[in-house]
Scaffold this motif. Sequence first.
Motif, PDB file in Angstrom:
ATOM      1  N   VAL D 153       0.848  -1.193   0.000  1.00 56.47           N
ATOM      2  CA  VAL D 153       0.000   0.000   0.000  1.00 56.47           C
ATOM      3  C   VAL D 153       0.884   1.244   0.000  1.00 56.47           C
ATOM      4  O   VAL D 153       1.727   1.408   0.881  1.00 56.47           O
ATOM      5  N   GLN D 154       0.688   2.085  -1.005  1.00 54.46           N
ATOM      6  CA  GLN D 154       1.425   3.346  -1.067  1.00 54.46           C
ATOM      7  C   GLN D 154       0.451   4.508  -0.970  1.00 54.46           C
ATOM      8  O   GLN D 154      -0.654   4.436  -1.506  1.00 54.46           O
ATOM      9  N   ALA D 155       0.902   5.590  -0.312  1.00 52.48           N
ATOM     10  CA  ALA D 155       0.096   6.810  -0.281  1.00 52.48           C
ATOM     11  C   ALA D 155       1.025   7.964  -0.620  1.00 52.48           C
ATOM     12  O   ALA D 155       2.213   7.927  -0.292  1.00 52.48           O
ATOM     13  N   TYR D 156       0.466   8.972  -1.283  1.00 47.79           N
ATOM     14  CA  TYR D 156       1.308  10.075  -1.745  1.00 47.79           C
ATOM     15  C   TYR D 156       0.433  11.278  -2.054  1.00 47.79           C
ATOM     16  O   TYR D 156      -0.783  11.149  -2.247  1.00 47.79           O
ATOM     17  N   THR D 157       1.074  12.430  -2.125  1.00 47.44           N
ATOM     18  CA  THR D 157       0.372  13.680  -2.342  1.00 47.44           C
ATOM     19  C   THR D 157       0.228  13.941  -3.839  1.00 47.44           C
ATOM     20  O   THR D 157       1.225  13.977  -4.552  1.00 47.44           O
ATOM     21  N   VAL D 158      -1.001  14.130  -4.293  1.00 42.48           N
ATOM     22  CA  VAL D 158      -1.169  14.424  -5.720  1.00 42.48           C
ATOM     23  C   VAL D 158      -1.593  15.874  -5.954  1.00 42.48           C
ATOM     24  O   VAL D 158      -1.606  16.343  -7.099  1.00 42.48           O
ATOM     25  N   SER D 159      -1.940  16.589  -4.893  1.00 48.78           N
ATOM     26  CA  SER D 159      -2.166  18.025  -5.054  1.00 48.78           C
ATOM     27  C   SER D 159      -2.075  18.691  -3.694  1.00 48.78           C
ATOM     28  O   SER D 159      -2.354  18.071  -2.657  1.00 48.78           O
TER      29      SER D 159
END
Lengths: 354, 354, 354, 354
Positions: D153-159
């Motif tokens: 599971v990856q999480a990241y900022t897209v805006s």
Amino acid sequence: MPGNTFGQIFRITTWGESHGPALGVVIDGCPPRLALSEETIQKALDRRRPGKGGVAETTRKEPDRVEILSGVFNGLTTGTPISLAIRNKDAKSKSYSELERLFRPGHGDFTYLKRYGIRDHRGGGRSSGRETAARVAAGAVAQVLLDSEGIKVQAYTVSLGGIRAEKMDMEQCTQNRLFCPDSYAALRMEERAAEARKAGDSLGGVVEVMATGVPAGIGDPVFDKLDAEIAKALMSIGAVKGVEIGSGFKAAELTGSQNNDPIGPDGFMSNNAGGILAGISNGEPVVARAAVKPIPSISLEQDTVDIDGNPVKLSVKGRHDISAIPRIVPVCQAMMRLVLADHLLRTRTLTAKT
Amino acid sequence: MPGNTFGQIFRITTWGESHGPALGVVIDGCPPRLALSEETIQKALDRRRPGKGGVAETTRKEPDRVEILSGVFNGLTTGTPISLAIRNKDAKSKSYSELERLFRPGHGDFTYLKRYGIRDHRGGGRSSGRETAARVAAGAVAQVLLDSEGIKVQAYTVSLGGIRAEKMDMEQCTQNRLFCPDSYAALRMEERAAEARKAGDSLGGVVEVMATGVPAGIGDPVFDKLDAEIAKALMSIGAVKGVEIGSGFKAAELTGSQNNDPIGPDGFMSNNAGGILAGISNGEPVVARAAVKPIPSISLEQDTVDIDGNPVKLSVKGRHDISAIPRIVPVCQAMMRLVLADHLLRTRTLTAKT
Amino acid sequence: MPGNTFGQIFRITTWGESHGPALGVVIDGCPPRLALSEETIQKALDRRRPGKGGVAETTRKEPDRVEILSGVFNGLTTGTPISLAIRNKDAKSKSYSELERLFRPGHGDFTYLKRYGIRDHRGGGRSSGRETAARVAAGAVAQVLLDSEGIKVQAYTVSLGGIRAEKMDMEQCTQNRLFCPDSYAALRMEERAAEARKAGDSLGGVVEVMATGVPAGIGDPVFDKLDAEIAKALMSIGAVKGVEIGSGFKAAELTGSQNNDPIGPDGFMSNNAGGILAGISNGEPVVARAAVKPIPSISLEQDTVDIDGNPVKLSVKGRHDISAIPRIVPVCQAMMRLVLADHLLRTRTLTAKT
Amino acid sequence: MPGNTFGQIFRITTWGESHGPALGVVIDGCPPRLALSEETIQKALDRRRPGKGGVAETTRKEPDRVEILSGVFNGLTTGTPISLAIRNKDAKSKSYSELERLFRPGHGDFTYLKRYGIRDHRGGGRSSGRETAARVAAGAVAQVLLDSEGIKVQAYTVSLGGIRAEKMDMEQCTQNRLFCPDSYAALRMEERAAEARKAGDSLGGVVEVMATGVPAGIGDPVFDKLDAEIAKALMSIGAVKGVEIGSGFKAAELTGSQNNDPIGPDGFMSNNAGGILAGISNGEPVVARAAVKPIPSISLEQDTVDIDGNPVKLSVKGRHDISAIPRIVPVCQAMMRLVLADHLLRTRTLTAKT
């Protein structure tokens, strides 16, 4: 679905092993603005601790100091989860290492290994009676709620080693170490326990729990009947092998005319129902009894096997309790408190307003 | 939280009143691809119907035809909810109108009114024994799952009106109307019932349930212990006032050396534990008993009050069952099936893989 | 744990397949003594049925007559489970047999087979939009409870095929077939739908739901926040791919000073929060939006495979809806009603009394 | 029913206030014999802590050291409840006393008081972002289970503040403080944050979460659909105002032919579905996005009222985070891990055996 949560609205989740760093409970759903202190909970825990001498006297001496970690602000509950923790202090794991490879008769050693494929053998791990400290702590919080509604819960010993209390003098319950309402019976129970100790054996008994002030209308048919929930609550205590409500097993031998409680203008004329009709409280005292099996750890030699299936003769050494009674008395009281607190709140969602 | 749902994974929700249009159950969580037909369920329902003559013989004659409304496709379960419905046919409400304003002793009339502020007085409404038809239907579906694991559940009468079965010949259970394993005792029970009928009174009894083939490792400590769940399941049946596991209340009078089940290389040497240790099955037969109170509806005159509190003398007319036994036998069996099916599936989520 | 139950206190369990004998719902936990009739429920169901012409017009014509099977006595709820059933009449399974061995793009054919190892291919089985009829019926019952507290729930179309409602004239919602508060936009939406139909394609849209009269203090942090439960409720509708509350995704582009709702002596001065702060209602209208994907069944040719993995060109024939809107509008409304009814009752157990 | 529990089988209960003695979580239902250490959990917690400089830099510095209090024996989970606790060290309550009588816009001050009639005003009490530390700790345990099944599971900022990541270079996510897959966008986001700080304002943004390796067949229709549960999980994070799956809100503007994912012999040819069809995983990456509102605590002056309703001008002093991003990134990741762990275990109870 995991099994360490009890209750739907007033809901507790307990955790902790006999010889881990700590044990405790999270109480979710306790209404806000109830006065709650560590002292209130501590007092309940102290009742559960092994006294000096007599029936319950394991050498392990735990102070069982409770700490409130959340959910209380300025002495009042806030409606958020109440987290209680009790550190294990006197957890001497070494004395249990000899049991690591054995299945003790009457204990959960074999079944825990079958269930989980791994077993914390130190003092029974999660199956230890120490787990009930968390129940008693949670029960004390439940009682604060019950107090606000005028509900009282008493638990007491009505039989031990085959000796039965004949008198029901509630004031006696605090006068002897067995929480027995019959002081003479209590003496004979202590004698019976001394004999059992000498014989290297142990004893069972029966605990009765009575709740007064329970208003009529509590309980959720058809599956979550008040008596069904009490039965689960009491049977979930390790040593309990039977539960009955009101006239209980005796009802099976009575006729309808004997067992029915007639109703008069002033209410029910008897209480064979144990305060519950069709799963809902009827306003009379709620009465339940739990049959407690004898402590399985005895010094008399028993047949068992090790984890490889080899036969072993086991004699459990050291000072052990002779009976789960009286320590189980506050636990039965706690479970009844928890059931009533939960159902009291459940009732608020459904009861007619008029 | 409402109380008409039982089970966590194999989860049933029952609905329906005695004299409403229908009653039924939704089963959610039944694994897919099990062969299921209406015939299988019907067979279980037929066992519960009142027989001709004898102990159970209300004049109401319901065909109790079950219909599968969803969850089965081409004779196989699909994993989606299974909805079962049984139409009420012979629901003569009129005969109950005289009871509209009375609280029958031993019934839920008073407590339902307190709980809900409204009461469907026709035949007990939701508190009627008819509700158990849905349990039996659901239990039949549970058994299909249990069959796939080799688990069998038997229920039978071990006492009625104080007369106890002395022999345990399981083959006899299908040979008499009381599902009693002792044919001679069954005869005496019938005689005892005839006497009670003549006296206008009713009888209680004890039902035993035994499950064989239950693998070791089933049950979810600490609150959802297998015995705790069985206790709730059986106590949730209207007439049940007591539940015990294995040696049960007798354990309270035994010593540890008497009550412990020794273990040998071939397994447990006795079964006082009733197949459950520390809340988890140990591979031995799971044995539970339920104490059934006498039917409260009797023709002998009883004291009661009407809804305004005025004293009334009540004598229940018409032909009523003398005892909930034998009709409750298939219900106890169904509840055990439901507990085991649920816990069997719960075990899949947690059991060690090795 | 099976997934066909929604809600904790006002709790519904739905059942039924597109082409089975019936579908329905059991509502457990509805308070007693609410006036409830089949007509009330029927009216809500009728709003969901495909109209003539326009965006939604499958050839299947179901009368969707609801029957109350339990829980209502003399026109009032009794507090016992309310069972509702709707018979499937126009279930022509044959027309679906060609799809038995195909995985339709955008549908659950593949995933249901993976999940259950068996699939009721007739009309989508359990994954059919027909399942939502049970939700709408249950929502109508929830609304009876909400009415007693002065809570209203409206749902309407705010965009379809990229065309957005610019005006919010609630009275217009009942004046066009799309439940659109902007009558001019509604016309353009119909045109856009006609184009899509001609092209053999389909359209998505956005539904907004607004609840007024919700008192401040509803919602259960931290996981059962009111917005979290609404998100689950709306996302559980088959075609929904996004949910937002208040300013929603736009909030991600605003600054704090823009997005915060200032508070004055008369209350909140704006409603970017959508009526919810920290998961609890703040007394302002509760506003949520659901993004609805285009109907996956289109006559334009698509690439897919059969159950053996062979490539297939699929063109879905027959008249199909062009968009799940407007039929999904009453479903969104129903889900909001169910969340609010449940949380309204949950609040009773915990809210401070003072 | 209280709201601090998440999950059905892999079930967590969190507790703790911002300025109480500690916060923590009990995990019940974690399978036995998984390797688990405090280090594994600590690593996840460290990712959530405010870094030096940049977007997130409250002056409060908590070491957030986790302690395992139960459920682990000799480095392996035992199947019993895992209790994790984190002591609060740097809880300076005094700095919050000025807020005791104010309702901060955008915060839960008003609604908590309405809900509970009492409020722990110190740092937001239970509504504080600190509560999410317990989620991250629990998520780390969930990941141990997911690892055993090959799920990442990856999480990241897209805006952030309106600036969107244009590139999706996953390796970049660990190279900047914003967990942004586009390093150039990350620079511009930092600049935008600096401007906001200077202006005394704050920023929102969007976090994407992607899970790979999720097998087809996970999810429980109809209400506990995988996407419905993800929506609830993400929306239960304080600052989140919107959730979308796959093409999400964009789907509302696409046609069916654009939005459907064609299927070929090698699988799905696109992933507008975000890995979920009809609520069940289809084997493609599961993709969700959460809209995060700007931090409500800003130094720009805002209108509000005190608890007596008197108007007040509020300017929140001290160094506060400019955006919940990046601290919310590990929380979104944790919630996805928890949903997947739970549904993975739920699947075991129902999935077809073949």
